[in-house]
Design a protein around this motif. Structure first.
Motif, mmCIF file in Angstrom:
data_model
loop_
_atom_site.group_PDB
_atom_site.id
_atom_site.type_symbol
_atom_site.label_atom_id
_atom_site.label_comp_id
_atom_site.label_asym_id
_atom_site.label_seq_id
_atom_site.Cartn_x
_atom_site.Cartn_y
_atom_site.Cartn_z
ATOM 1 N N SER A 1 -5.114 0.566 -6.913
ATOM 2 C CA SER A 1 -5.054 -0.352 -5.770
ATOM 3 C C SER A 1 -4.201 -1.582 -6.049
ATOM 4 O O SER A 1 -4.225 -2.542 -5.279
ATOM 5 C CB SER A 1 -6.472 -0.800 -5.387
ATOM 6 O OG SER A 1 -7.276 0.300 -5.016
ATOM 7 N N THR B 1 -9.052 -5.622 -10.173
ATOM 8 C CA THR B 1 -8.646 -4.577 -9.231
ATOM 9 C C THR B 1 -8.347 -3.263 -9.947
ATOM 10 O O THR B 1 -7.675 -3.265 -10.981
ATOM 11 C CB THR B 1 -7.396 -5.029 -8.446
ATOM 12 O OG1 THR B 1 -7.671 -6.294 -7.825
ATOM 13 C CG2 THR B 1 -7.014 -4.020 -7.370
ATOM 14 N N GLN C 1 -6.161 -1.419 3.494
ATOM 15 C CA GLN C 1 -6.250 -1.422 2.032
ATOM 16 C C GLN C 1 -5.773 -2.751 1.441
ATOM 17 O O GLN C 1 -6.291 -3.206 0.425
ATOM 18 C CB GLN C 1 -5.425 -0.270 1.461
ATOM 19 C CG GLN C 1 -6.030 1.106 1.725
ATOM 20 C CD GLN C 1 -5.045 2.229 1.435
ATOM 21 O OE1 GLN C 1 -4.032 2.024 0.764
ATOM 22 N NE2 GLN C 1 -5.323 3.421 1.960
ATOM 23 N N SER D 1 0.825 -1.209 0.000
ATOM 24 C CA SER D 1 0.000 0.000 0.000
ATOM 25 C C SER D 1 0.861 1.261 0.000
ATOM 26 O O SER D 1 0.488 2.275 -0.606
ATOM 27 C CB SER D 1 -0.917 -0.005 1.229
ATOM 28 O OG SER D 1 -1.839 -1.069 1.156
ATOM 29 N N ASP E 1 1.727 2.242 -3.440
ATOM 30 C CA ASP E 1 0.635 2.911 -4.153
ATOM 31 C C ASP E 1 0.688 4.416 -3.914
ATOM 32 O O ASP E 1 0.290 5.210 -4.775
ATOM 33 C CB ASP E 1 -0.715 2.373 -3.678
ATOM 34 C CG ASP E 1 -1.082 1.047 -4.324
ATOM 35 O OD1 ASP E 1 -0.572 0.775 -5.422
ATOM 36 O OD2 ASP E 1 -1.864 0.291 -3.725
#
Length: 474
Positions: free
Chosen positions: A392, A388, A254, A106, A109
């Motif tokens: 993400s 997805t 997440q 995450s 990201d």
């Protein structure tokens, strides 16, 4: 949905450096891992039986632990002690690795893939240097658990793989090209393990155990330069905000929300089945390594470090090289779910043959029978990635890396315990257990094939009923 493209210089061919980066990292870690796994029984043999252990690295330390026999109590004792050590090693690496991989995906990201690639590269470089120093000082084997804890906190080699897969998702379209791109990265991973295993065997034979471990961090310097040349991807929610406890918890959330959140209603069943099949594949494919090495360097096989390297080379070439390339062919005739089903069947047969093997010929033949056991890993990655959103992808692969880590080290822990418990009875028992796990993957893969068809048939029937009802009212 179209994925984000690289901006500016990112449109150049430098983005394909991600392949060499993946290969070099796995190659160097393959040298390190193959060497240390073979070093453990060598050390234990010398520690427990200093007068009888073979002094040459070219032979199996277990089979040469007693000069009068190749099937003695001392061999079983060494195997049991090494299996016990692998349990402790799995805990030291696995627990922090699960936590770190939940966060790192995450975080990539938000802060980009390129910067995050440096974390496992530099982290493992320091870990491998520390291990080489401890081996040189000839300290007790359990001191090697200290760098293993650090290895876990930098995400082990799994964190780099998750960043590589996220990067591939950023630069490919959401179609079969992504499946093939992921398969190519799996091929790079497999070839890195292949060549690393072969090189480590010959280096151990020529120089002993320390120099291969020293070579690995030196080669990782190459990757530092390659990563510096890699263009960044355009991550949609990129940010330079500082990390806080709330953001850390958000990152974990997440990475896990695909499997429980209402946001993914209608897809949760697919995510959950895919992650279980994926974990089963990782447990069997990667978690078996320590137990498998003990198995093949023991009677009746007694493989030397060089032959261990060639065995793993043949294994990776067939199961993670040829089979990954053949995915392109398989996808012409069947979907990813069907490919996974075929791979699970191959895994069942391969593990049964390996567990029952009584000669080196049959041992190597098991690799051919189980050629497709790795197919479930890239196919599950591709299926989940297609469902997805692009922003993400890091969270998805971070959660998958955490699951892969948990599965791998749980597998290593369980397989070590099974091997330790059954070594005096039938040391092939652990492979029968692996075949059972492949059977579970087979059943779940069939569910992935059947459920969408049932849903589409149900939807079609409902539409027909609505049409008939409308006609009746008219």
């Amino acid at each position: 949905m179209t994925t984000k493209k690289l901006d500016g210089a990112a449109a150049s061919r430098r983005r394909y450096l991600i392949g060499p980066i993946c290969f070099v990292h796995v190659f160097t870690f393959g040298i390190y891992n193959s060497t240390t796994v073979l070093f453990f029984p060598e050390y234990v043999g010398k520690f427990l039986y200093p007068n009888t252990t073979s002094e040459t690295s070219a032979d199996s330390s277990i089979c040469n632990s007693d000069s009068n026999s190749t099937d003695t109590e001392s061999e079983k004792v060494i195997q049991a002690e090494v299996a016990r050590f692998t349990i402790y090693a799995s805990l030291c690496v696995g627990i922090p690795c699960i936590i770190s991989n939940l966060l790192l995906g995450s975080i990539s990201d938000r802060y980009g893939r390129k910067m995050m690639l440096m974390i496992p590269t530099i982290g493992l470089l320091l870990v491998e240097m520390s291990t080489a120093i401890l081996m040189y000082l000839d300290v007790h084997l359990y001191y090697l658990l200290i760098p293993m804890v650090v290895q876990g906190f930098v995400g082990d080699t799994f964190s780099l793989i998750l960043f590589v897969m996220s990067y591939v998702s950023d630069i490919t379209e959401n179609n079969r090209s992504r499946t093939f791109g992921i398969a190519i990265m799996e091929c790079c991973i497999g070839m890195g393990v292949v060549i690393g295993g072969i090189v480590s065997g010959y280096m151990i034979e020529a120089f002993g155990y320390i120099w291969p471990v020293v070579t690995s961090p030196l080669c990782k310097i190459i990757n530092i330069f390659l990563i510096a040349c890699l263009p960044a991807t355009d991550v949609q929610n990129k940010s330079t905000d500082p990390l806080t406890l709330k953001t850390v918890l958000d990152f974990i959330k997440q990475s896990l929300e695909f499997y429980y959140s209402k946001k993914y209603r209608g897809l949760r069943w697919k995510y959950n089945i895919c992650i279980v099949v994926y974990v089963m594949g990782c447990v069997c494919l990667i978690g078996r390594n320590a137990a498998e090495v003990l198995y093949i360097i023991s009677p009746p096989f007694c493989l030397s470090p060089v032959l261990v390297g060639w065995f793993h080379a043949a294994q990776q070439t067939v199961q993670q090289g040829i089979s990954m390339i053949l995915i392109r062919v398989f996808l012409i005739f069947m979907n990813a779910e069907a490919v996974s089903t075929m791979g699970a069947l191959s895994g069942i047969a391969g593990f049964i043959v390996q567990g029952l093997a009584t000669s080196n010929t049959v041992l190597f033949l098991s690799l051919v029978v189980g050629f497709g056991m790795a197919l479930g890993i890239p196919t599950m990655r591709a299926i989940m990635s297609k469902e997805t959103p692009s922003e993400s992808q890091g969270a998805l692969f971070g959660g998958m890396a955490a699951a892969q880590t948990a599965g791998t080290y749980f597998g290593s822990l369980v397989f070590g315990a099974i091997y330790e418990s059954t070594v005096y009875l039938f040391n092939g028992t652990v492979f029968m257990f692996m075949a059972g796990l492949c059977f579970i993957s087979f059943v779940l893969s069939i569910c992935l094939v059947i459920i969408p068809k049932c849903n589409s048939n149900e939807k079609a029937n409902m539409e027909k009923k609505d049409e008939k009802l409308t006609e009746h009212k008219l």
